[in-house]
Design a protein around this motif. Structure first.
Motif, PDB file in Angstrom:
ATOM      1  N   LEU A 701      57.371  -0.650  69.929  1.00 19.83           N
ATOM      2  CA  LEU A 701      55.941  -0.509  69.654  1.00 19.83           C
ATOM      3  C   LEU A 701      55.104  -1.237  70.713  1.00 19.83           C
ATOM      4  N   ILE A 702      55.536  -2.440  71.102  1.00 19.08           N
ATOM      5  CA  ILE A 702      54.788  -3.197  72.109  1.00 19.08           C
ATOM      6  C   ILE A 702      54.729  -2.417  73.426  1.00 19.08           C
ATOM      7  N   MET A 710      46.678   3.842  70.952  1.00 21.69           N
ATOM      8  CA  MET A 710      46.987   4.308  69.609  1.00 21.69           C
ATOM      9  C   MET A 710      48.181   5.246  69.655  1.00 21.69           C
ATOM     10  N   LEU A 711      49.060   5.131  68.646  1.00 16.71           N
ATOM     11  CA  LEU A 711      50.250   5.979  68.545  1.00 16.71           C
ATOM     12  C   LEU A 711      50.187   6.803  67.272  1.00 16.71           C
ATOM     13  N   LEU A 738      51.290  -7.543  63.484  1.00 16.78           N
ATOM     14  CA  LEU A 738      51.534  -7.087  64.846  1.00 16.78           C
ATOM     15  C   LEU A 738      50.806  -5.777  65.111  1.00 16.78           C
ATOM     16  N   ILE A 739      50.783  -4.910  64.117  1.00 15.71           N
ATOM     17  CA  ILE A 739      50.112  -3.613  64.241  1.00 15.71           C
ATOM     18  C   ILE A 739      49.180  -3.409  63.068  1.00 15.71           C
ATOM     19  N   THR A 740      48.351  -2.393  63.179  1.00 14.60           N
ATOM     20  CA  THR A 740      47.483  -1.954  62.102  1.00 14.60           C
ATOM     21  C   THR A 740      47.707  -0.474  61.902  1.00 14.60           C
ATOM     22  N   ILE A 741      48.002  -0.069  60.689  1.00 12.28           N
ATOM     23  CA  ILE A 741      48.204   1.345  60.369  1.00 12.28           C
ATOM     24  C   ILE A 741      46.885   1.905  59.864  1.00 12.28           C
ATOM     25  N   SER A 751      47.863   6.838  62.165  1.00 13.50           N
ATOM     26  CA  SER A 751      48.045   6.298  63.516  1.00 13.50           C
ATOM     27  C   SER A 751      48.358   4.815  63.455  1.00 13.50           C
ATOM     28  N   ILE A 752      48.788   4.316  64.616  1.00 15.38           N
ATOM     29  CA  ILE A 752      49.164   2.906  64.731  1.00 15.38           C
ATOM     30  C   ILE A 752      48.431   2.326  65.930  1.00 15.38           C
ATOM     31  N   LYS A 753      47.826   1.143  65.731  1.00 13.51           N
ATOM     32  CA  LYS A 753      47.161   0.444  66.831  1.00 13.51           C
ATOM     33  C   LYS A 753      47.505  -1.046  66.740  1.00 13.51           C
TER      34      LYS A 753
END
Length: 848
Positions: A701-702, A710-711, A738-741, A751-753
């Protein structure tokens, strides 16, 4: 020891001459008749109550006999009246008429005369002396006869007469008067001893040097059963060394015991009746039936009854005594009754001192927040409006950590609200053990006294009792029940606080409490629940109880409830408590670049604004006007983002003299180090079981977010690294920030940021480290090679199984081609992965 009736009152030291001559006046004078001579004689010490010549015994000559009548007086009349009488067997003069045997029909002399006349016996049967035994409720009567009629016949005649007449005194309407012939030698002591149903029978030799015989239970029963029903006969234990030997008789009633004792004391049991050659004398005494430690023994032998009763008593004492005290302390905690800052005198002193001495108006931590509040003024006004409305639902303020949720509610929206209570779920959830959790919850609401240590002790007692009785006693309480007690007491305190604003002269004073609370939402206190769902993956008991309690507060209109949470999935937990309500929600995001820049500048100028003005009269020079490096703030804020905690950290570093670019790069480097420590190197440690992701999953992810802001959520799940427990790993990384969904349509993950804006440049900084990248990519490739090797092994096993068939059907050809193609594809991937690994190994071998 028999008296004449007159001598019983006069208590003369010798028998009256009238009594000795059998004068009729002596026979009919009763102890309750008074005369001047009687009054003068009441204080004499000598008394015939001690027997003839104070020997304690009564003698009967030839042609004489002794009878004992019961139910003549109430039992223990002295004890009932509460004071000893001058005459041990005669009540005071005020009761002389009330208890006079001649008045109530229990005079033994009259009974003998009437019975003799009715039976046509010889007129020589006469009562010559009467001894009243008020303590035993009866009387001894000595009578004479001419010898023609045996004493046993006279006894039988009197029994038949009393049975036919059925004489019942007013004080004993359920038992009639009875009589028996005295067979032994009664002991008529005048000591303060009271009769009992428990008799001790001692077996005494008839003469010195002779041997007494211990009678059996059958023999004792034959002697003593005629006087009344026996509950039990208890012989002396065979191994007992106590002499003389004895036995115990337990009569069913006190009257029967008194009759047996007075008639059989001193009775000589002859050889024919089993008393031995010389005979055995029976000596009877009253004994108190006291069983040693019977209370303790009963308590320990009935745990199924005692332990629930003790638990009920403890619970009753807790409710009756401690609950009002705890409610008082909770109420004082909410209203801040004992807080010095709320005291009027303290406020006056501080205000007066401020006029003389210039205090710093603002703290450094609060500087610059005005710009943020101006940007969020709409949110503040919205919350204040909701608090004025009657809506039985939750107010939820959701936002990432460091977005200023707590400050928004406490410092702005509830600034003027006096009655509020803040419950921080973080110390409650992080407490270890039930006792620590109970203590933490009690401290949040001011619940005291709290005996959390008793919970462990009561648990051990309950376990021991269950092992002894086989069933649970309910003495111990679970964490669930203890938390319920704390929240219930807090509910009572909140309700009382809300109703304190009610007055008798209000227009709606006629309304009930519930109706008044519903009509006046502005008077309800506010409950703020901070850090809701903090570490919710560990245990949900605390959050479930808080949600249920909060739902009860809102639905009963007792208080407004505001939840502050970082978790985006809060609705799953709160919907269980309020399934039919729509929540009022405010989502806080990061500040815009313009507000972030204004926040930093205002923070820098705060210290200078509070300083003394220059002595030359010139204006104070603000840092925003004098510093030339603040032009870098625009690019720095683009890297740092609008998270309040990061902006505040930036402002502090700039205050120390660093340039904005250097401060931002230092923050980025520090964030990169934190990411490595928290998510990469610490994720696979054996002693940390709370991490539910691998270092390979976090690094992927990093690396991807370093190039893309954004993924796609589902695209990540399709990758080989997230084939195993992919969704749980993503949600765990979101909880770890670590991330925000980000949710998409219908609330599904879209999405993931990065978890914080500063993480995006930190991710780039990590990927620029070729050694770190090579090491972690090598670990990912190794993991992918394992996956492909497992796939190849499965294909080879299936092909081997198919090759062992004797005949190869044509239908197996597509399956064989599929397996061969999959095996080839996996082999090609492995070769490519290994080729990449060679390059990475070269980097690791050449660089530090």
């Amino acid at each position: 020891m028999l008296h004449s009736t007159r001598a019983a009152i006069l208590r003369a030291p010798q028998r009256s001459p009238l009594a000795r001559r059998g004068h009729p006046a002596a026979l009919h004078r009763h102890p309750f008749q008074t005369s001047p001579r009687c009054v003068a004689a009441k204080n004499r010490h000598a008394s015939f109550q001690a027997g003839e010549n104070d020997t304690g015994h009564i003698s009967a000559g030839p042609n004489e006999g002794i009878l004992f009548f019961d139910n003549v007086f109430p039992f223990r009349v002295q004890k009932v009246l509460g004071v000893p009488f001058a005459s041990h067997d005669a009540p005071p003069g005020i009761f002389s008429q009330l208890l006079n045997p001649s008045h109530i029909g229990t005079d033994p002399t009259s009974v003998i005369e009437n019975a003799v006349k009715k039976a046509n016996l010889s007129s020589s049967v006469k009562a010559i002396e009467t001894l009243w035994r008020a303590r035993e409720g009866g009387a001894f009567v000595k009578f004479t006869h001419d010898g023609s009629t045996p004493s046993s016949e006279i006894e039988k005649t009197l029994k038949e007469y009393l049975q036919k007449k059925n004489i019942r005194p007013w004080f004993s309407p359920w038992s009639r008067m009875r009589v028996n012939l005295v067979k032994g030698k009664p002991w008529v002591e005048d000591m303060f001893r009271y009769p009992t149903q428990w008799l001790k029978v001692e077996f005494i030799p008839s003469e010195p040097g002779a041997e007494a015989v211990e009678l059996s239970q059958e023999q004792l029963y034959a002697f003593f059963r005629p006087y009344g029903k026996l509950w039990d006969i208890t012989p002396q234990p065979s191994d007992s060394k106590i002499v003389p030997r004895y036995a115990h008789l337990d009569y069913s009633s006190l009257a029967r015991s008194v009759m047996a004792k007075n008639c059989m004391h001193g009775y000589l049991v002859g050889e024919a009746d089993g008393g031995g050659k010389k005979g055995t004398v029976l000596r009877l005494t009253y004994e108190k039936k006291v069983k040693a430690h019977w209370i303790r023994d009963w308590l320990f032998s009935h745990p199924r009854v005692v332990i629930p009763i003790v638990a009920a008593i403890v619970a009753g004492i807790t409710v009756a005594v401690f609950d009002p005290i705890r409610t008082f302390f909770v109420k004082a905690h909410i209203t801040r009754t004992w807080h010095l800052q709320e005291n009027r005198i303290y406020k006056w002193i501080v205000g007066y001192a401020t006029d003389i001495i210039r205090w710093r108006r603002r703290k450094d931590d609060d500087a610059g927040m005005e710009a943020v509040w101006d940007d969020r003024k709409g949110n503040i006004e919205q919350i204040q409006t909701w608090l004025m409305e009657t809506a039985d639902t939750f107010i939820i303020v959701q936002g990432p950590r460091g977005s200023g949720k707590r400050e928004l509610i406490l410092d702005q929206a509830l600034k003027e609200k006096k009655n509020k209570v803040i419950i921080d779920c973080k110390p409650i959830q992080e407490a270890r053990g039930d006792s620590a959790t109970i203590n933490a919850a009690a401290m949040e609401v001011g619940y005291r006294p709290i005996f959390s240590w008793l919970n462990s002790i009561s648990g051990m007692i309950d376990m021991a009792a269950q092992g002894a009785t086989g069933v649970k006693t309910g003495f111990s309480e679970t964490l669930d029940s203890q938390l319920s007690k704390i929240w219930n007491n807090t509910t009572t305190a909140l309700r009382q606080i809300a109703l304190d604003s009610r007055h008798k002269d209000d227009k709606d004073a006629h309304l009930g409490d519930d109706e008044w609370l519903e009509a006046h939402p502005e008077h309800r206190p506010v409950v703020v629940i901070d850090n809701f769902l903090h570490k919710s993956q560990e245990s949900g008991v605390v959050y479930d109880k808080i949600a249920e309690w909060a739902a009860r507060l809102t639905t009963t209109n007792i208080a407004h409830v505001i939840f502050l949470t970082n978790d985006v999935a809060f609705s799953k937990s709160l919907s269980k408590a309020l399934p039919d309500r729509v929540f009022r929600q405010i989502s806080l995001s990061d500040c815009s670049p313009e507000v972030a820049k204004k926040f930093v500048i205002t923070h820098l100028d705060a210290d200078v604004e509070d300083d003394q003005p220059p002595k030359d009269g010139s204006e104070k020079a603000l840092p925003s006007q004098t510093r030339t490096d603040l032009g870098e703030l625009d690019s720095c804020i683009n890297l740092l983002g609008g998270r309040l905690t990061d902006l505040e950290f930036l402002a502090r570093r700039i205050k120390t003299g660093e340039t904005p670019n250097k401060a931002v790069h230092e923050i980025i480097d520090q964030s990169a180090s934190e990411i490595l420590k928290m998510y990469i190197f610490g994720s696979d440690s054996a002693d940390d079981s709370s991490k539910r992701w691998t270092s390979e999953q976090a690094w992927m992810l990093i690396k991807e977010l370093a190039t893309k802001e954004m993924l796609r959520y589902n695209e990540v799940l399709l990758s080989d690294t997230y084939k195993s427990h992919g969704e749980s790993a993503l949600h765990a990384l979101e909880q770890a920030e670590l991330i925000t969904i980000v949710s998409g349509p219908n609330g599904r993950p879209a999405s993931i940021k990065p978890g914080k804006p500063v993480y995006h440049p930190a991710f780039k900084r990590l990927t620029e480290d070729t050694v770190l990248r090579s090491r972690l990519d090598l670990a990912i490739l190794t993991d992918l090679i394992k996956i492909e090797n497992a796939t190849i092994e499965k294909c080879e096993n299936e092909l081997l199984l198919l090759s062992q068939l004797e005949r190869q059907p044509a239908q197996l050809t597509p399956r064989v081609r599929y397996l061969l193609g999959k095996l080839a594809a996996s082999q090609a991937k492995i070769e490519g992965y290994e080729s990449e690994q060679k390059d990475m190994k070269k980097v690791l071998g050449a660089e530090y």
